[in-house]
Design a protein around this motif. Sequence first.
Motif, PDB file in Angstrom:
ATOM      1  N   GLU A 428       0.861  -1.188   0.000  1.00  0.00           N
ATOM      2  CA  GLU A 428       0.000   0.000   0.000  1.00  0.00           C
ATOM      3  C   GLU A 428       0.897   1.236   0.000  1.00  0.00           C
ATOM      4  OE1 GLU A 428      -2.659  -0.207   3.268  1.00  0.00           O
ATOM      5  OE2 GLU A 428      -3.637  -2.068   2.582  1.00  0.00           O
ATOM      6  N   PRO A 429       1.436   1.589  -1.156  1.00  0.00           N
ATOM      7  CA  PRO A 429       2.442   2.659  -1.205  1.00  0.00           C
ATOM      8  C   PRO A 429       1.896   4.051  -0.937  1.00  0.00           C
ATOM      9  CG  PRO A 429       1.871   1.943  -3.415  1.00  0.00           C
ATOM     10  CD  PRO A 429       1.167   1.016  -2.482  1.00  0.00           C
ATOM     11  N   HIS A 430       0.581   4.237  -0.989  1.00  0.00           N
ATOM     12  CA  HIS A 430       0.025   5.587  -0.845  1.00  0.00           C
ATOM     13  C   HIS A 430      -0.305   5.938   0.606  1.00  0.00           C
ATOM     14  CE1 HIS A 430      -0.185   5.885  -5.182  1.00  0.00           C
ATOM     15  NE2 HIS A 430      -0.879   4.752  -5.239  1.00  0.00           N
ATOM     16  N   SER A 431      -0.150   5.019   1.501  1.00  0.00           N
ATOM     17  CA  SER A 431      -0.444   5.313   2.902  1.00  0.00           C
ATOM     18  C   SER A 431       0.649   6.190   3.498  1.00  0.00           C
ATOM     19  CB  SER A 431      -0.568   4.014   3.698  1.00  0.00           C
ATOM     20  OG  SER A 431       0.672   3.329   3.712  1.00  0.00           O
ATOM     21  N   PRO A 432       0.306   7.093   4.404  1.00  0.00           N
ATOM     22  CA  PRO A 432       1.311   7.975   5.031  1.00  0.00           C
ATOM     23  C   PRO A 432       2.403   7.201   5.759  1.00  0.00           C
ATOM     24  CG  PRO A 432      -0.910   8.771   5.452  1.00  0.00           C
ATOM     25  CD  PRO A 432      -1.061   7.415   4.848  1.00  0.00           C
ATOM     26  N   GLU A 433       2.035   6.094   6.399  1.00  0.00           N
ATOM     27  CA  GLU A 433       3.023   5.307   7.127  1.00  0.00           C
ATOM     28  C   GLU A 433       4.059   4.703   6.179  1.00  0.00           C
ATOM     29  OE1 GLU A 433       3.217   1.534  10.266  1.00  0.00           O
ATOM     30  OE2 GLU A 433       1.300   2.211   9.407  1.00  0.00           O
ATOM     31  N   ALA A 434       3.574   4.200   5.033  1.00  0.00           N
ATOM     32  CA  ALA A 434       4.494   3.609   4.065  1.00  0.00           C
ATOM     33  C   ALA A 434       5.446   4.659   3.500  1.00  0.00           C
ATOM     34  CB  ALA A 434       3.705   2.949   2.934  1.00  0.00           C
ATOM     35  N   ARG A 435       4.946   5.847   3.239  1.00  0.00           N
ATOM     36  CA  ARG A 435       5.800   6.911   2.713  1.00  0.00           C
ATOM     37  C   ARG A 435       6.877   7.313   3.725  1.00  0.00           C
ATOM     38  NH1 ARG A 435       4.676   9.674  -1.790  1.00  0.00           N
ATOM     39  NH2 ARG A 435       2.788   9.116  -2.943  1.00  0.00           N
ATOM     40  N   LYS A 436       6.481   7.363   4.985  1.00  0.00           N
ATOM     41  CA  LYS A 436       7.445   7.748   6.009  1.00  0.00           C
ATOM     42  C   LYS A 436       8.556   6.715   6.151  1.00  0.00           C
ATOM     43  CE  LYS A 436       7.774   9.018  10.891  1.00  0.00           C
ATOM     44  NZ  LYS A 436       7.027   9.210  12.164  1.00  0.00           N
ATOM     45  N   MET A 437       8.182   5.430   6.153  1.00  0.00           N
ATOM     46  CA  MET A 437       9.177   4.375   6.285  1.00  0.00           C
ATOM     47  C   MET A 437      10.082   4.299   5.052  1.00  0.00           C
ATOM     48  SD  MET A 437       6.902   1.325   8.040  1.00  0.00           S
ATOM     49  CE  MET A 437       8.335   0.264   8.111  1.00  0.00           C
ATOM     50  N   PHE A 438       9.499   4.521   3.892  1.00  0.00           N
ATOM     51  CA  PHE A 438      10.309   4.486   2.663  1.00  0.00           C
ATOM     52  C   PHE A 438      11.309   5.634   2.649  1.00  0.00           C
ATOM     53  CE2 PHE A 438      10.809   5.607  -1.902  1.00  0.00           C
ATOM     54  CZ  PHE A 438      11.479   4.454  -2.299  1.00  0.00           C
ATOM     55  N   GLU A 439      10.901   6.788   3.144  1.00  0.00           N
ATOM     56  CA  GLU A 439      11.820   7.930   3.205  1.00  0.00           C
ATOM     57  C   GLU A 439      12.997   7.629   4.132  1.00  0.00           C
ATOM     58  OE1 GLU A 439      11.731  12.711   4.270  1.00  0.00           O
ATOM     59  OE2 GLU A 439       9.907  11.490   4.387  1.00  0.00           O
ATOM     60  N   GLU A 440      12.737   6.946   5.225  1.00  0.00           N
ATOM     61  CA  GLU A 440      13.818   6.579   6.134  1.00  0.00           C
ATOM     62  C   GLU A 440      14.789   5.600   5.474  1.00  0.00           C
ATOM     63  OE1 GLU A 440      11.924   5.040   9.579  1.00  0.00           O
ATOM     64  OE2 GLU A 440      11.168   7.010  10.270  1.00  0.00           O
ATOM     65  N   MET A 441      14.269   4.644   4.723  1.00  0.00           N
ATOM     66  CA  MET A 441      15.122   3.672   4.035  1.00  0.00           C
ATOM     67  C   MET A 441      16.015   4.351   3.006  1.00  0.00           C
ATOM     68  SD  MET A 441      12.486   0.509   3.426  1.00  0.00           S
ATOM     69  CE  MET A 441      11.695  -0.331   4.796  1.00  0.00           C
ATOM     70  N   VAL A 442      15.429   5.267   2.258  1.00  0.00           N
ATOM     71  CA  VAL A 442      16.204   5.972   1.235  1.00  0.00           C
ATOM     72  C   VAL A 442      17.296   6.823   1.878  1.00  0.00           C
ATOM     73  CG1 VAL A 442      16.086   7.721  -0.582  1.00  0.00           C
ATOM     74  CG2 VAL A 442      14.338   5.926  -0.454  1.00  0.00           C
ATOM     75  N   ASN A 443      16.984   7.464   2.986  1.00  0.00           N
ATOM     76  CA  ASN A 443      17.988   8.286   3.680  1.00  0.00           C
ATOM     77  C   ASN A 443      19.165   7.428   4.165  1.00  0.00           C
ATOM     78  OD1 ASN A 443      16.510  10.620   3.281  1.00  0.00           O
ATOM     79  ND2 ASN A 443      15.428  10.445   5.241  1.00  0.00           N
ATOM     80  N   LYS A 444      18.881   6.211   4.630  1.00  0.00           N
ATOM     81  CA  LYS A 444      19.965   5.325   5.052  1.00  0.00           C
ATOM     82  C   LYS A 444      20.849   4.924   3.873  1.00  0.00           C
ATOM     83  CE  LYS A 444      17.499   3.358   9.021  1.00  0.00           C
ATOM     84  NZ  LYS A 444      16.943   2.101   9.615  1.00  0.00           N
TER      85      LYS A 444
END
Length: 466
Positions: A428-444
């Motif tokens: 479910e890529p459009h959920s706010p939680e998924a976006r937040k977690m994906f942003e953290e992964m990309v930053n790492k």
Amino acid sequence: CPRRASSRAKAVSQSSGCYDSDSAEPCPTDDAADGHPYSARGSGLRRQAIQNWHRRPYRNSTEGEEGDVSDVGSRTTESEAEGWEPEAPGSAAPRAPGSCRLTVATDAGCPVARPEGAGGKVCRLERGSPGHCSEVISPEILKMRAALFCIFTYLDTKTLLRAAEVCKDWKFVARHPAVWTRVLLENARVSSKFLAMLSQWCTQMHSLTLQNLKPRQRGKKESKEDYMKSTRGCLEAGLESLLKATGSNLLILRISHCPNVLTDRSLWLASCYCRALQAVTYRSSTDPVGHEVIWALGAGCRDIISLQVAPLHPCQQPTRFSNRCLQMIGRCWPHLRALGVGGAGCGVQGLASLARNCMRLQVLELDHVAEINQEVAAEVCREGLKGLEMLVLTSTPVTPKALLHFNSVCRNLKSIVVQVGIVDYFKEPHSPEARKMFEEMVNKLQALRKRPGFSKILHIKVEGGC
């Protein structure tokens, strides 16, 4: 041609070596040249020309659309595709009086036909070209053809077909196999008969690329199921003609984004006719390659050093390309230098077997593979990949620790390309939680670029935004 010449002219149509299907004119015999009526053979040729002209296909058929590659040069090429047949060895047609035997020579890089046993005159007779069997070629024309030959080698397929319609000299050069060494057909609607027609000139082809080819248009009263069934593999007969014509000359074969019209049977055909292949690309969303076809390709083409066979996403048969395919690739081509694989069926067992067998691998691309974590990276690198220079992870989730492990073990790594999107991690890529977690992964992942040795080799491309 001199009357005393006793050799046979090579047939360029189903009827005679002096007949051209485009001009619909028979080659004049000696009697005609002296002002006498055509002989009985000449009349027969004329009748055959008229019959061939009436057999030309109707241009508004469903075989193609206006602007398609198959329509280019329709005034000449389609009649030749319909009426031309290769002459069997030892089956030369009877020679008309005054005919001569021609041999092909090369002047300044441009092929020229020369008569044998005929003194002084230079004749030209090639398949499908207008003109008579007797012609003096001046030095100026030879120079022009040599110049055209140098230019035509840079033209694409569609332009070559158009160039053949300009005049007989352009047609002579545009139809010579030496200018058909690289064939690229993409974003076009073609037919199998069109591919078979191209095979006449592709006897020296060393590179063939078929990309995003489309079949005929769907009929108004034709159901989708009937349309898909009738067009499935519909281009494979023409492709077989191409592969058979070029034979061992073909070194590079690329087939991509041709769903349904070309299946993995295309690779089986390549294994039968083109055993000198060195680079093969086959990517399909409807018919990904299976281990049976990989085995056949490996048995016929042992010299492949570059192989790209990752299924296209989304794939209708996501598990067809599996660990068994990876194991078969390692056994068939242990000398591989570049490899692209992927799909949901690829696991750590298959990747480890691949790394163990392909010790010379320099470029590895993993497309839509399950997550690569530190444990998977350690298992794969334990078996091999010591000479790896480039690692490409396309839509394959990867952890920072896995990238660190690859960089520490693969000492020759010069480039790591990571292309990821939010849909690769979350259902479910459009959920706010998924976006937040994906942003953290990309930053790492981006933080790795600050480490020594990573700033120049790590390239991260994010799709879907953070």
